[in-house]
Scaffold this active site. Structure first.
Site, PDB file in Angstrom:
ATOM      1  N   THR A  17       0.810  -1.329  -0.001  1.00 35.80           N
ATOM      2  CA  THR A  17       0.082  -0.041   0.015  1.00 35.80           C
ATOM      3  C   THR A  17       0.881   1.270  -0.047  1.00 35.80           C
ATOM      4  O   THR A  17       0.388   2.242   0.142  1.00 35.80           O
ATOM      5  CB  THR A  17      -0.997   0.225   1.224  1.00 35.80           C
ATOM      6  OG1 THR A  17      -0.213  -0.202   2.473  1.00 35.80           O
ATOM      7  CG2 THR A  17      -1.880  -1.065   1.446  1.00 35.80           C
ATOM      8  N   ASP A  64       1.108  -8.928  10.002  1.00 35.42           N
ATOM      9  CA  ASP A  64       2.263  -8.080  10.836  1.00 35.42           C
ATOM     10  C   ASP A  64       3.395  -9.041  10.516  1.00 35.42           C
ATOM     11  O   ASP A  64       3.382 -10.198  11.101  1.00 35.42           O
ATOM     12  CB  ASP A  64       1.943  -7.983  12.204  1.00 35.42           C
ATOM     13  CG  ASP A  64       2.867  -7.305  12.872  1.00 35.42           C
ATOM     14  OD1 ASP A  64       3.832  -6.922  12.331  1.00 35.42           O
ATOM     15  OD2 ASP A  64       2.880  -7.012  14.095  1.00 35.42           O
ATOM     16  N   GLN A 128      14.297  -2.642  -1.663  1.00 35.87           N
ATOM     17  CA  GLN A 128      14.302  -1.079  -1.918  1.00 35.87           C
ATOM     18  C   GLN A 128      14.830  -0.389  -0.518  1.00 35.87           C
ATOM     19  O   GLN A 128      14.406  -0.789   0.743  1.00 35.87           O
ATOM     20  CB  GLN A 128      12.827  -0.379  -2.005  1.00 35.87           C
ATOM     21  CG  GLN A 128      12.796   1.167  -2.306  1.00 35.87           C
ATOM     22  CD  GLN A 128      11.409   1.681  -2.324  1.00 35.87           C
ATOM     23  OE1 GLN A 128      10.520   1.133  -3.362  1.00 35.87           O
ATOM     24  NE2 GLN A 128      10.894   2.423  -1.559  1.00 35.87           N
ATOM     25  N   LYS A 132      19.819   7.207   2.266  1.00 41.22           N
ATOM     26  CA  LYS A 132      20.493   6.968   3.618  1.00 41.22           C
ATOM     27  C   LYS A 132      21.703   6.227   3.674  1.00 41.22           C
ATOM     28  O   LYS A 132      22.307   6.247   4.631  1.00 41.22           O
ATOM     29  CB  LYS A 132      19.204   6.667   4.664  1.00 41.22           C
ATOM     30  CG  LYS A 132      19.716   6.718   5.883  1.00 41.22           C
ATOM     31  CD  LYS A 132      18.477   6.584   6.804  1.00 41.22           C
ATOM     32  CE  LYS A 132      18.109   5.303   7.260  1.00 41.22           C
ATOM     33  NZ  LYS A 132      17.262   4.655   8.340  1.00 41.22           N
ATOM     34  N   TYR A 168      19.724  -0.098   6.622  1.00 41.80           N
ATOM     35  CA  TYR A 168      19.746  -0.554   4.928  1.00 41.80           C
ATOM     36  C   TYR A 168      21.180  -1.580   4.939  1.00 41.80           C
ATOM     37  O   TYR A 168      20.937  -2.641   4.113  1.00 41.80           O
ATOM     38  CB  TYR A 168      20.213   0.653   4.330  1.00 41.80           C
ATOM     39  CG  TYR A 168      18.773   1.878   4.094  1.00 41.80           C
ATOM     40  CD1 TYR A 168      17.802   1.389   4.523  1.00 41.80           C
ATOM     41  CD2 TYR A 168      19.293   2.905   3.506  1.00 41.80           C
ATOM     42  CE1 TYR A 168      16.552   2.186   4.091  1.00 41.80           C
ATOM     43  CE2 TYR A 168      17.994   3.865   3.428  1.00 41.80           C
ATOM     44  CZ  TYR A 168      16.848   3.498   3.588  1.00 41.80           C
ATOM     45  OH  TYR A 168      15.893   4.268   3.393  1.00 41.80           O
ATOM     46  N   ILE A 192      11.142   9.837  -3.100  1.00 44.62           N
ATOM     47  CA  ILE A 192      10.289   9.058  -4.066  1.00 44.62           C
ATOM     48  C   ILE A 192       9.098  10.247  -4.080  1.00 44.62           C
ATOM     49  O   ILE A 192       8.430  10.571  -3.353  1.00 44.62           O
ATOM     50  CB  ILE A 192       9.763   8.065  -3.570  1.00 44.62           C
ATOM     51  CG1 ILE A 192      10.968   6.806  -3.068  1.00 44.62           C
ATOM     52  CG2 ILE A 192       8.664   7.101  -4.249  1.00 44.62           C
ATOM     53  CD1 ILE A 192      10.771   5.636  -2.515  1.00 44.62           C
TER      54      ILE A 192
END
Length: 380
Positions: A17, A64, A128, A132, A168, A192
């Site tokens: 979403t 979740d 993705q 950062k 990341y 984005i």
């Protein structure tokens, strides 16, 4: 018929979403997309919003992924189908240590379930991340204008990691640890641009809500950033282009496997020019050039506007949202206060065969129109 079914590409989009999740679902539903035909499953923590394009998914799964038992319950039944995972999920906590822990748990849980069987069909995971990677955490650690990237921009993928925790890095290491069970690709996105009310760091929606409030109250649409960012280059990435790059790396190019790629639109802009465009051609608010003499507590002011946004939502029959859920004033303020030019090199991506390009100004106009169609912001 059985052979066709077995060979079909089956995608699991985790974070469906969000801005890029929606773009991935729509792209994979297009019969001309690389790897088609696709069967697409989408995962998100909350129930499906009314604006979500349901026809783009075979099944929407609300779960979740921090909970391993729940993840197993929902995903084990499709673990014998999923060939590709698109990881666009994000948890943002109060510290980077929390981010490392929670985001690693989420990814590990999903991969554990999907690879339980020794005959798992999982071929590739597209992860993705973002810039950062080159800057380190940008909120609540050090002032944005004092952040020093690992190298001078433009950012290059081969740059060394920064010291200190960064989720990341942790997610990349998890993917590497699964080699050679499946291949992977990492997509380090610029800022984005897309349309969703369920993306944590949503620069465009924050700007749109801010502009809507200014127009509603008749107040100035002031630039909440620094002189440096006002007058220097920046870049962004269209969520559709980011989706295209992830699909390209996942199915087309063997050379692109087990590689990291920056992703930006391929152009640059100055905020002083983009700000005038936003005022005159997108949000219909009065343009005001940056005035260094005016003190402007953007984050503090946005925190006071919850009731104003509630009025706007009610009067315009919009999707029921709360301002603190759909805006990220702190993150936007940080991005607009950098002491360096936020620009990504796309040389590696082009060298490996991805030549996607989007005009940033056209992208912004298109996604704002989409936000209006979704009734997340009002029409003018």
């Amino acid at each position: 018929m059985e052979s066709q079914t077995q060979n079909k590409s089956v995608a699991l989009i985790v974070g469906v979403t969000g801005m890029v999740g929606i773009s991935l679902a729509e792209a994979l539903n297009n019969p001309t997309t690389l790897g088609s035909p696709w069967k697409v499953y989408g995962v998100a923590r909350r129930p499906k919003p009314t604006w979500f394009p349901s026809s783009s998914l075979h099944r929407y799964i609300s779960l979740d992924v921090c909970n391993l038992d729940e993840t197993y319950h929902h995903l084990s039944s499709i673990s014998n189908e999923v060939t590709h995972v698109f990881w666009v999920a994000l948890h943002a906590g109060e510290t980077e240590e929390i981010n490392v822990s929670v985001n690693s748990l989420m990814l590990n849980n999903v991969l554990k379930v999907l690879t339980l069987s020794p005959t798992s069909p999982l071929k590739h995971v597209a992860l993705q991340t973002g810039t950062k990677h080159y800057m380190g955490p940008i909120e609540g650690v050090i002032p944005a204008n004092q952040i020093v990237p690992a190298v001078d921009p433009p950012f290059h993928e081969e740059s060394a990691r920064l010291p200190g925790p960064n989720f990341y890095y942790a997610l990349e290491d998890i993917l590497i640890s699964y080699t050679p069970k499946f291949t992977w690709s990492v997509h380090r996105s610029s800022i984005i641009i897309g349309a969703s009310s369920r993306t944590i760091y949503n620069t465009l929606l924050t700007l749109a809500v801010y502009a809507t409030i200014c127009r509603y109250e008749g107040t100035p649409f002031r630039y909440p950033g620094s002189r440096f960012t006002w007058e220097h280059f920046c870049d962004m990435v269209d969520s559709g282009l980011l989706a295209d790059q992830q699909i390209w790396a996942s199915v087309l190019s063997d050379k692109a496997k087990n590689q990291a790629f920056n992703c930006s639109n391929g152009d640059v802009f100055m905020w002083k020019n983009l700000w005038k465009f936003l005022c005159d051609e997108v949000f219909d608010v009065k343009y005001e050039p940056l005035d260094d003499e005016i003190e402007f507590d953007f984050v503090g002011e946005m925190k006071k506007k919850g009731s104003v946004w509630d009025e706007i939502v009610e009067k315009n029959g919009l999707e029921k949202t709360k301002i603190e859920e759909i805006t990220c004033p702190g993150a936007l303020k940080a991005v607009l206060s950098f002491g360096f030019q936020h620009v990504c090199s796309m040389s590696k991506s082009r060298e490996y065969g991805f030549f996607g390009y989007v005009d940033t100004y056209k992208s912004i106009r298109m996604w704002v129109d989409r936000l209006r169609e979704m009734k997340i912001i009002p029409t003018i």
